[in-house]
Design a protein around this motif. Sequence first.
Motif, PDB file in Angstrom:
ATOM      1  N   MET A   1       0.838  -1.200   0.000  1.00 28.91           N
ATOM      2  CA  MET A   1       0.000   0.000   0.000  1.00 28.91           C
ATOM      3  C   MET A   1       0.874   1.253   0.000  1.00 28.91           C
ATOM      4  SD  MET A   1      -2.899  -1.192   2.793  1.00 28.91           S
ATOM      5  CE  MET A   1      -4.087   0.052   2.310  1.00 28.91           C
ATOM      6  N   ARG A   2       0.317   2.364  -0.501  1.00 27.47           N
ATOM      7  CA  ARG A   2       1.036   3.631  -0.520  1.00 27.47           C
ATOM      8  C   ARG A   2       0.598   4.446   0.690  1.00 27.47           C
ATOM      9  NH1 ARG A   2       1.582   6.837  -5.965  1.00 27.47           N
ATOM     10  NH2 ARG A   2       3.083   7.811  -4.556  1.00 27.47           N
ATOM     11  N   VAL A   3       1.588   4.882   1.476  1.00 27.65           N
ATOM     12  CA  VAL A   3       1.324   5.541   2.752  1.00 27.65           C
ATOM     13  C   VAL A   3       2.051   6.876   2.801  1.00 27.65           C
ATOM     14  CG1 VAL A   3       1.587   5.374   5.267  1.00 27.65           C
ATOM     15  CG2 VAL A   3       1.078   3.319   3.922  1.00 27.65           C
ATOM     16  N   GLY A  16       6.684   5.342  10.309  1.00 31.89           N
ATOM     17  CA  GLY A  16       6.918   5.280   8.871  1.00 31.89           C
ATOM     18  C   GLY A  16       7.958   4.235   8.506  1.00 31.89           C
ATOM     19  N   ALA A  17       9.052   4.196   9.262  1.00 28.26           N
ATOM     20  CA  ALA A  17      10.103   3.217   8.978  1.00 28.26           C
ATOM     21  C   ALA A  17       9.606   1.792   9.198  1.00 28.26           C
ATOM     22  CB  ALA A  17      11.322   3.498   9.852  1.00 28.26           C
ATOM     23  N   HIS A  24       5.301  -1.768   2.864  1.00 27.92           N
ATOM     24  CA  HIS A  24       4.553  -0.679   2.251  1.00 27.92           C
ATOM     25  C   HIS A  24       5.496   0.381   1.691  1.00 27.92           C
ATOM     26  CE1 HIS A  24       0.938  -2.443   3.866  1.00 27.92           C
ATOM     27  NE2 HIS A  24       1.407  -2.376   5.104  1.00 27.92           N
ATOM     28  N   SER A  25       4.979   1.186   0.783  1.00 27.37           N
ATOM     29  CA  SER A  25       5.728   2.310   0.231  1.00 27.37           C
ATOM     30  C   SER A  25       5.345   3.558   1.030  1.00 27.37           C
ATOM     31  CB  SER A  25       5.387   2.495  -1.246  1.00 27.37           C
ATOM     32  OG  SER A  25       6.033   3.637  -1.767  1.00 27.37           O
ATOM     33  N   ARG A  62      14.173   1.466  -1.348  1.00 27.88           N
ATOM     34  CA  ARG A  62      13.192   2.340  -1.986  1.00 27.88           C
ATOM     35  C   ARG A  62      11.773   2.155  -1.464  1.00 27.88           C
ATOM     36  NH1 ARG A  62      15.297   4.808  -6.587  1.00 27.88           N
ATOM     37  NH2 ARG A  62      17.357   4.038  -7.211  1.00 27.88           N
ATOM     38  N   ARG A  63      11.653   1.724  -0.234  1.00 29.12           N
ATOM     39  CA  ARG A  63      10.325   1.654   0.377  1.00 29.12           C
ATOM     40  C   ARG A  63      10.041   2.869   1.257  1.00 29.12           C
ATOM     41  NH1 ARG A  63      11.829  -3.911   1.258  1.00 29.12           N
ATOM     42  NH2 ARG A  63      12.436  -3.349   3.391  1.00 29.12           N
TER      43      ARG A  63
END
Length: 469
Positions: A1-3, A16-17, A24-25, A62-63
Amino acid sequence: MRVAMIGSGYVGLVSGACLAELGHSVVCVDRDAGRIERLRRGKIPIYEPGLESLVGRNVAERRLAFATDLEAALRGVDVVFIAVGTPPRRGDGHADLSSVWAAARSVAATLDGPAVLVTKSTVPIGTGDGIEAVLRELRPGLDVPVVSNPEFLREGSAIGDFLRPDRVVVGSDDAHGHQVMRALYAPLLHRGARLFETGRRNAELLKYAANAFLAVKISFINEISDLCERVGANVLDVSRGIGMDERIGPRFLEPGPGYGGSCFPKDTLALARTAHDHGMSLRLVEAVIAFNEARRPAMARKVLEACGGALRDRRVAVLGLAFKAGTDDIRESPAIAVIEAIQRAGGRVRAHDPAAMPHAADCLQDVEFAATAEECLGGAHVAVLVTDWEEYRRLPAARLRQLLRDPPLVVDLRNALDARELRRHGIRHVGMGMPEERLTAPQELAAKAPVPVRHASAPLAAAMASPER
């Protein structure tokens, strides 16, 4: 998912990390361009074990990315988190929600499609309703469920708390909101993490109630510790014994100088203020707040009394500046208040902390900071242990004896050191909730003068004096 994670402070950066670690991205967004630039260079602005490597790994894969451009970060996003600060508001102690409202307005203005908006910040009950109202007003046609997803991250062990949680709490009044959050946390749920789904207001209150209860436990054992000192009991045994009761449990039953940090002080105060706004008093929570505020001057008096009431021109080594081990956070740290009280009594302070000295230097004056614990202790008349870092626990008693002046004295506000071992090396140890020397006979306790009741309410004092009792 994009967050998208709005806020790259302690909660936002760790969350976030960790979400990136789950696959997730994630883009962490912050208005502070300097902070974002440092994060892009791999410079972590907070001390948290394991965070630097976690961030570096997910950036490399790149996440995880960092940005100041909110509009770009929200493009095509599935979930938006608000993880900004909610410090006490000046003057009344309510949570300052100015950053939360600003974030909500920014999301309403820039979001390009349906998504779920999640409050990760600790916010008062009803804040989610207010965020919904902002979205309806600014973007009436936007389909954005508002969810409460409180964090339960302990500074010093935040990564483990996120990736191996006691529970994941999701509060939503929208079925789609629950569905998206289940998908977001699916990797944790597949590992056995417990998901607790409830209404949004319940989740908002749950966070405050949890922190207030832990603050109650801390204050309770500290008060029992004080009683132990009066009656000749040992709080270590008392705490261990009551903690064996599965209804109570052993955690948060270690006596010390009181709670501090970024959560318990502000959250207990905000909870009490919320109750007042609704026409009631949380008397137990208010008593805990008052007791904890009185705890710091009490710790300073303990140091002064251990030194025979005289600190003028005496060298005091203070070990620990952070409010707890494992962090560099000095917010509401008992060490700061203890140091300032020692200075007012004429003591000369040399201090050490493995992580918090740069922050402490910004708020303390006339304090000498030592590069190592041994340098801090060298030539001191008294050592005061305030924060129980592991390296202090490992200090050999024989080495302490060599470093401290005669007669060597250690005031241990965490009971982190082995009192018997120190005494075996001729060091006087003053701990929390224990007599310096055990009473040798019950009649010695019986012979002591009765201890007057202090700070009891009039009805309580009268009840305790009643012959019927």
